[in-house]
Design an enzyme around this catalytic site. Structure first.
Site, PDB file in Angstrom:
ATOM      1  N   GLY A   1      -5.025  25.383  -4.506  1.00 54.10           N
ATOM      2  CA  GLY A   1      -6.180  25.847  -5.253  1.00 54.10           C
ATOM      3  C   GLY A   1      -7.446  25.488  -4.517  1.00 54.10           C
ATOM      4  O   GLY A   1      -7.441  24.623  -3.616  1.00 54.10           O
TER       5      GLY A   1
ATOM      6  N   GLN B   1     -16.261  23.520  -3.312  1.00 58.05           N
ATOM      7  CA  GLN B   1     -15.601  22.853  -2.181  1.00 58.05           C
ATOM      8  C   GLN B   1     -15.947  23.500  -0.847  1.00 58.05           C
ATOM      9  O   GLN B   1     -15.681  22.917   0.205  1.00 58.05           O
ATOM     10  CB  GLN B   1     -14.082  22.842  -2.368  1.00 58.05           C
ATOM     11  CG  GLN B   1     -13.630  21.983  -3.548  1.00 58.05           C
ATOM     12  CD  GLN B   1     -12.124  21.955  -3.646  1.00 58.05           C
ATOM     13  OE1 GLN B   1     -11.532  22.810  -4.279  1.00 58.05           O
ATOM     14  NE2 GLN B   1     -11.500  20.986  -2.995  1.00 58.05           N
TER      15      GLN B   1
ATOM     16  N   CYS C   1      -6.783  16.041  -3.281  1.00 54.42           N
ATOM     17  CA  CYS C   1      -7.866  17.026  -3.273  1.00 54.42           C
ATOM     18  C   CYS C   1      -8.323  17.220  -1.836  1.00 54.42           C
ATOM     19  O   CYS C   1      -8.523  16.236  -1.118  1.00 54.42           O
ATOM     20  CB  CYS C   1      -9.024  16.526  -4.138  1.00 54.42           C
ATOM     21  SG  CYS C   1     -10.403  17.680  -4.219  1.00 54.42           S
ATOM     22  N   LEU C   2      -8.498  18.470  -1.449  1.00 50.89           N
ATOM     23  CA  LEU C   2      -8.933  18.761  -0.082  1.00 50.89           C
ATOM     24  C   LEU C   2     -10.315  18.159   0.197  1.00 50.89           C
ATOM     25  O   LEU C   2     -10.653  17.931   1.361  1.00 50.89           O
ATOM     26  CB  LEU C   2      -8.967  20.270   0.152  1.00 50.89           C
ATOM     27  CG  LEU C   2      -7.599  20.967   0.054  1.00 50.89           C
ATOM     28  CD1 LEU C   2      -7.772  22.473   0.072  1.00 50.89           C
ATOM     29  CD2 LEU C   2      -6.673  20.517   1.177  1.00 50.89           C
TER      30      LEU C   2
ATOM     31  N   HIS D   1      -7.703  20.919 -12.786  1.00 45.30           N
ATOM     32  CA  HIS D   1      -8.344  20.271 -11.633  1.00 45.30           C
ATOM     33  C   HIS D   1      -9.461  21.170 -11.076  1.00 45.30           C
ATOM     34  O   HIS D   1     -10.570  20.691 -10.776  1.00 45.30           O
ATOM     35  CB  HIS D   1      -7.250  20.003 -10.583  1.00 45.30           C
ATOM     36  CG  HIS D   1      -7.711  19.391  -9.294  1.00 45.30           C
ATOM     37  ND1 HIS D   1      -7.258  18.171  -8.844  1.00 45.30           N
ATOM     38  CD2 HIS D   1      -8.556  19.838  -8.333  1.00 45.30           C
ATOM     39  CE1 HIS D   1      -7.815  17.898  -7.671  1.00 45.30           C
ATOM     40  NE2 HIS D   1      -8.606  18.900  -7.335  1.00 45.30           N
ATOM     41  N   GLU D   2      -9.181  22.471 -10.957  1.00 49.10           N
ATOM     42  CA  GLU D   2     -10.174  23.393 -10.374  1.00 49.10           C
ATOM     43  C   GLU D   2     -11.385  23.564 -11.278  1.00 49.10           C
ATOM     44  O   GLU D   2     -12.523  23.592 -10.798  1.00 49.10           O
ATOM     45  CB  GLU D   2      -9.544  24.765 -10.100  1.00 49.10           C
ATOM     46  CG  GLU D   2      -8.422  24.773  -9.091  1.00 49.10           C
ATOM     47  CD  GLU D   2      -8.749  24.040  -7.815  1.00 49.10           C
ATOM     48  OE1 GLU D   2      -9.919  23.996  -7.402  1.00 49.10           O
ATOM     49  OE2 GLU D   2      -7.813  23.483  -7.229  1.00 49.10           O
TER      50      GLU D   2
ATOM     51  N   HIS E   1     -13.789  20.857 -10.950  1.00 54.47           N
ATOM     52  CA  HIS E   1     -14.680  20.971  -9.778  1.00 54.47           C
ATOM     53  C   HIS E   1     -15.959  21.739 -10.127  1.00 54.47           C
ATOM     54  O   HIS E   1     -17.030  21.450  -9.593  1.00 54.47           O
ATOM     55  CB  HIS E   1     -13.972  21.718  -8.641  1.00 54.47           C
ATOM     56  CG  HIS E   1     -13.164  20.848  -7.729  1.00 54.47           C
ATOM     57  ND1 HIS E   1     -13.706  19.822  -7.002  1.00 54.47           N
ATOM     58  CD2 HIS E   1     -11.846  20.885  -7.397  1.00 54.47           C
ATOM     59  CE1 HIS E   1     -12.749  19.251  -6.258  1.00 54.47           C
ATOM     60  NE2 HIS E   1     -11.614  19.870  -6.493  1.00 54.47           N
TER      61      HIS E   1
HETATM   62 NI    NI Z   1      -9.772  19.359  -5.601  1.00 57.17          NI
END
Ligand code: NI
Length: 170
Positions: free
Chosen positions: A46, A51, A97-98, A139-140, A143
């Site tokens: 995702g 991000q 998380c990236l 989670h998304e 963000h």
């Molecule tokens: Ni993340």
């Protein structure tokens, strides 16, 4: 399509509340295509627009059906997503998380949710999600509100080189 750079903590865009999308023109189409390409290259399951340093309410998710490992992963692009009807039942899972390289943590999430939003052309739709897919959407959407999994984690630890990667990273 183009790969975009994924920003990491403490980048300030990760902590802002992202703006609602009102323009479904070519810039949004390019943004979504680039987000899909960037998520796949990472690789991740995702990605949220903040991000890649774009403070807009857009997420992409690509995840298979956990009940059918043979099924191909399904791609979702959701504009202005909202979490509705979160199940009271909470489940703990390990997330990464990236935008937070090297850290993973156990996070409690609702076992199921309904995600309401718009597709890339502005048409409203909803998705019923369970288990890991529900976790990824939660989670998304966090963000988009400037919230990171480390804010909610029951515990956070360093990912060691010999560890298996987390079941999700996004
Ligand atoms: Ni993340």
């Amino acid at each position: 399509m183009a790969l975009r750079e994924i920003v990491t903590v403490p980048h300030p865009t990760l902590r802002r509340s992202a703006r609602k999308v009102t323009d479904f023109g070519p810039d949004l189409q390019t943004l979504i295509d680039d987000m899909v390409e960037t998520m796949r290259a990472a690789p991740g399951v995702g990605l949220a627009a903040p991000q890649i340093d774009v403070s807009l309410r857009v997420i992409v998710v690509e995840f298979g059906d956990e009940e059918d490992e043979e099924a191909p992963a399904k791609l979702y692009s959701v504009v202005n997503p909202e979490i509705a009807r979160p199940a009271r039942e909470l489940v703990v899972g390990t997330e990464g998380c990236l935008s937070i390289p090297g850290l993973i943590g156990d996070v409690e999430r609702s076992q199921s949710v309904v995600v309401r939003g718009q597709n890339r052309h502005g048409q409203p739709f909803k998705i019923k999600a369970n288990g890991w897919l529900a976790r990824i959407f939660q989670h998304e959407v966090d963000h988009l509100n400037g919230v990171l999994f480390t804010d909610k984690a029951l515990q956070v630890w360093q990912l060691e080189a010999e560890d298996n990667p987390p079941a999700m990273a996004d």
